[in-house]
Scaffold this motif. Structure first.
Motif, PDB file in Angstrom:
ATOM      1  N   THR A  61       0.858  -1.175   0.000  1.00 35.22           N
ATOM      2  CA  THR A  61       0.000   0.000   0.000  1.00 35.22           C
ATOM      3  C   THR A  61       0.899   1.231   0.000  1.00 35.22           C
ATOM      4  O   THR A  61       1.849   1.311   0.773  1.00 35.22           O
ATOM      5  N   VAL A  62       0.602   2.171  -0.879  1.00 39.30           N
ATOM      6  CA  VAL A  62       1.417   3.377  -1.016  1.00 39.30           C
ATOM      7  C   VAL A  62       0.494   4.589  -1.099  1.00 39.30           C
ATOM      8  O   VAL A  62      -0.484   4.569  -1.851  1.00 39.30           O
ATOM      9  N   LEU A  63       0.826   5.608  -0.321  1.00 33.84           N
ATOM     10  CA  LEU A  63       0.042   6.844  -0.321  1.00 33.84           C
ATOM     11  C   LEU A  63      -1.450   6.561  -0.096  1.00 33.84           C
ATOM     12  O   LEU A  63      -2.319   7.196  -0.680  1.00 33.84           O
ATOM     13  N   GLY A  64      -1.723   5.553   0.728  1.00 37.17           N
ATOM     14  CA  GLY A  64      -3.093   5.195   1.057  1.00 37.17           C
ATOM     15  C   GLY A  64      -3.806   4.358   0.020  1.00 37.17           C
ATOM     16  O   GLY A  64      -4.980   4.024   0.188  1.00 37.17           O
ATOM     17  N   GLU A  65      -3.125   3.997  -1.051  1.00 38.82           N
ATOM     18  CA  GLU A  65      -3.739   3.210  -2.123  1.00 38.82           C
ATOM     19  C   GLU A  65      -3.200   1.787  -2.107  1.00 38.82           C
ATOM     20  O   GLU A  65      -1.990   1.587  -1.991  1.00 38.82           O
ATOM     21  N   PRO A  66      -4.082   0.798  -2.243  1.00 39.57           N
ATOM     22  CA  PRO A  66      -3.608  -0.588  -2.249  1.00 39.57           C
ATOM     23  C   PRO A  66      -2.702  -0.860  -3.445  1.00 39.57           C
ATOM     24  O   PRO A  66      -2.962  -0.384  -4.551  1.00 39.57           O
ATOM     25  N   GLY A  67      -1.640  -1.600  -3.188  1.00 41.26           N
ATOM     26  CA  GLY A  67      -0.687  -1.914  -4.242  1.00 41.26           C
ATOM     27  C   GLY A  67      -1.125  -3.075  -5.102  1.00 41.26           C
ATOM     28  O   GLY A  67      -1.973  -3.883  -4.718  1.00 41.26           O
ATOM     29  N   HIS A  68      -0.533  -3.145  -6.268  1.00 43.75           N
ATOM     30  CA  HIS A  68      -0.780  -4.226  -7.224  1.00 43.75           C
ATOM     31  C   HIS A  68       0.575  -4.748  -7.688  1.00 43.75           C
ATOM     32  O   HIS A  68       1.525  -3.994  -7.826  1.00 43.75           O
ATOM     33  N   THR A  69       0.641  -6.027  -7.958  1.00 40.36           N
ATOM     34  CA  THR A  69       1.903  -6.605  -8.406  1.00 40.36           C
ATOM     35  C   THR A  69       2.056  -6.571  -9.915  1.00 40.36           C
ATOM     36  O   THR A  69       3.144  -6.800 -10.434  1.00 40.36           O
ATOM     37  N   SER A  70       0.983  -6.263 -10.631  1.00 40.05           N
ATOM     38  CA  SER A  70       1.013  -6.252 -12.092  1.00 40.05           C
ATOM     39  C   SER A  70      -0.033  -5.275 -12.627  1.00 40.05           C
ATOM     40  O   SER A  70      -1.074  -5.073 -11.998  1.00 40.05           O
ATOM     41  N   LEU A  71       0.250  -4.721 -13.794  1.00 36.81           N
ATOM     42  CA  LEU A  71      -0.741  -3.858 -14.436  1.00 36.81           C
ATOM     43  C   LEU A  71      -2.019  -4.613 -14.773  1.00 36.81           C
ATOM     44  O   LEU A  71      -3.100  -4.029 -14.759  1.00 36.81           O
ATOM     45  N   LYS A  72      -1.904  -5.902 -15.067  1.00 32.34           N
ATOM     46  CA  LYS A  72      -3.118  -6.659 -15.411  1.00 32.34           C
ATOM     47  C   LYS A  72      -4.082  -6.733 -14.235  1.00 32.34           C
ATOM     48  O   LYS A  72      -5.279  -6.918 -14.425  1.00 32.34           O
ATOM     49  N   ASP A  73      -3.582  -6.531 -13.014  1.00 26.40           N
ATOM     50  CA  ASP A  73      -4.440  -6.522 -11.834  1.00 26.40           C
ATOM     51  C   ASP A  73      -5.140  -5.183 -11.627  1.00 26.40           C
ATOM     52  O   ASP A  73      -6.072  -5.093 -10.848  1.00 26.40           O
ATOM     53  N   VAL A  74      -4.677  -4.162 -12.317  1.00 30.20           N
ATOM     54  CA  VAL A  74      -5.239  -2.821 -12.179  1.00 30.20           C
ATOM     55  C   VAL A  74      -6.394  -2.624 -13.153  1.00 30.20           C
ATOM     56  O   VAL A  74      -7.415  -2.054 -12.815  1.00 30.20           O
ATOM     57  N   GLY A  75      -6.234  -3.105 -14.375  1.00 33.02           N
ATOM     58  CA  GLY A  75      -7.230  -2.877 -15.409  1.00 33.02           C
ATOM     59  C   GLY A  75      -6.924  -1.601 -16.170  1.00 33.02           C
ATOM     60  O   GLY A  75      -5.894  -0.967 -15.948  1.00 33.02           O
ATOM     61  N   PRO A  76      -7.809  -1.194 -17.057  1.00 33.90           N
ATOM     62  CA  PRO A  76      -7.544  -0.009 -17.875  1.00 33.90           C
ATOM     63  C   PRO A  76      -7.413   1.257 -17.024  1.00 33.90           C
ATOM     64  O   PRO A  76      -8.181   1.477 -16.094  1.00 33.90           O
ATOM     65  N   VAL A  77      -6.416   2.046 -17.340  1.00 31.73           N
ATOM     66  CA  VAL A  77      -6.218   3.348 -16.707  1.00 31.73           C
ATOM     67  C   VAL A  77      -5.943   4.361 -17.809  1.00 31.73           C
ATOM     68  O   VAL A  77      -5.663   3.993 -18.949  1.00 31.73           O
ATOM     69  N   ASP A  78      -6.001   5.623 -17.442  1.00 35.39           N
ATOM     70  CA  ASP A  78      -5.715   6.656 -18.432  1.00 35.39           C
ATOM     71  C   ASP A  78      -4.236   6.682 -18.798  1.00 35.39           C
ATOM     72  O   ASP A  78      -3.887   6.720 -19.972  1.00 35.39           O
ATOM     73  N   VAL A  79      -3.363   6.682 -17.777  1.00 31.80           N
ATOM     74  CA  VAL A  79      -1.927   6.822 -18.013  1.00 31.80           C
ATOM     75  C   VAL A  79      -1.167   5.802 -17.174  1.00 31.80           C
ATOM     76  O   VAL A  79      -1.487   5.600 -16.001  1.00 31.80           O
ATOM     77  N   VAL A  80      -0.156   5.191 -17.784  1.00 35.55           N
ATOM     78  CA  VAL A  80       0.783   4.345 -17.050  1.00 35.55           C
ATOM     79  C   VAL A  80       2.120   5.069 -17.024  1.00 35.55           C
ATOM     80  O   VAL A  80       2.721   5.321 -18.068  1.00 35.55           O
TER      81      VAL A  80
END
Length: 140
Positions: A61-80
């Protein structure tokens, strides 16, 4: 606009649009170390109203946001944002394309022109070798 003619990955219209209109940013390489530049960039964009997604092997968890180990776990975003060494940027860009991102941003000194071209060919906006904080300050 002349800058875009010199550097196809620094189009001021694209930079402005990504900073002003994007809502979600995934930061590849964002761990819980506040000494790292990626931490500062993510915090800045979070403070400016962006939803951030930390992507790091630790999954912390960083800056209050849960972490992810891969982009595929995040799903579509505006910017990477690809905050990895240049030799690993191509892999992160490929993951961004596969995850359905709309854009990739490679910060200062993270340069992989082949990966940037692949992203553009896949329909993504690309910014490379630019700092979001500096570009944000130039927009004021």
């Amino acid at each position: 606009m002349a800058d875009a003619l010199v550097d196809p990955f620094a189009d001021q219209d694209v930079i402005r649009r990504l900073l002003n209109e994007s809502r979600t940013w995934a930061f590849v390489g964002l761990g819980d170390n506040p000494e790292r530049e990626v931490y500062n960039q993510a915090r800045l964009l979070q403070q400016r109203g962006k939803k951030i997604f930390p992507v790091h092997p630790s999954g912390a968890t960083v800056l209050g946001e849960p972490g992810h180990t891969s982009l595929k776990d995040v799903g579509p975003v505006d910017v990477v944002g690809v905050y990895r060494r240049a030799e690993f940027a191509g892999e992160a860009v490929a993951e961004a394309i596969a995850a359905g991102a709309k854009a990739v941003w490679l910060p200062l000194d993270v340069i992989d022109e082949a990966a940037a071209r692949r992203a553009q060919e896949a329909g993504l906006d690309v910014v490379m070798n630019r700092c979001p904080a500096v570009e944000w300050a130039l927009r004021r």
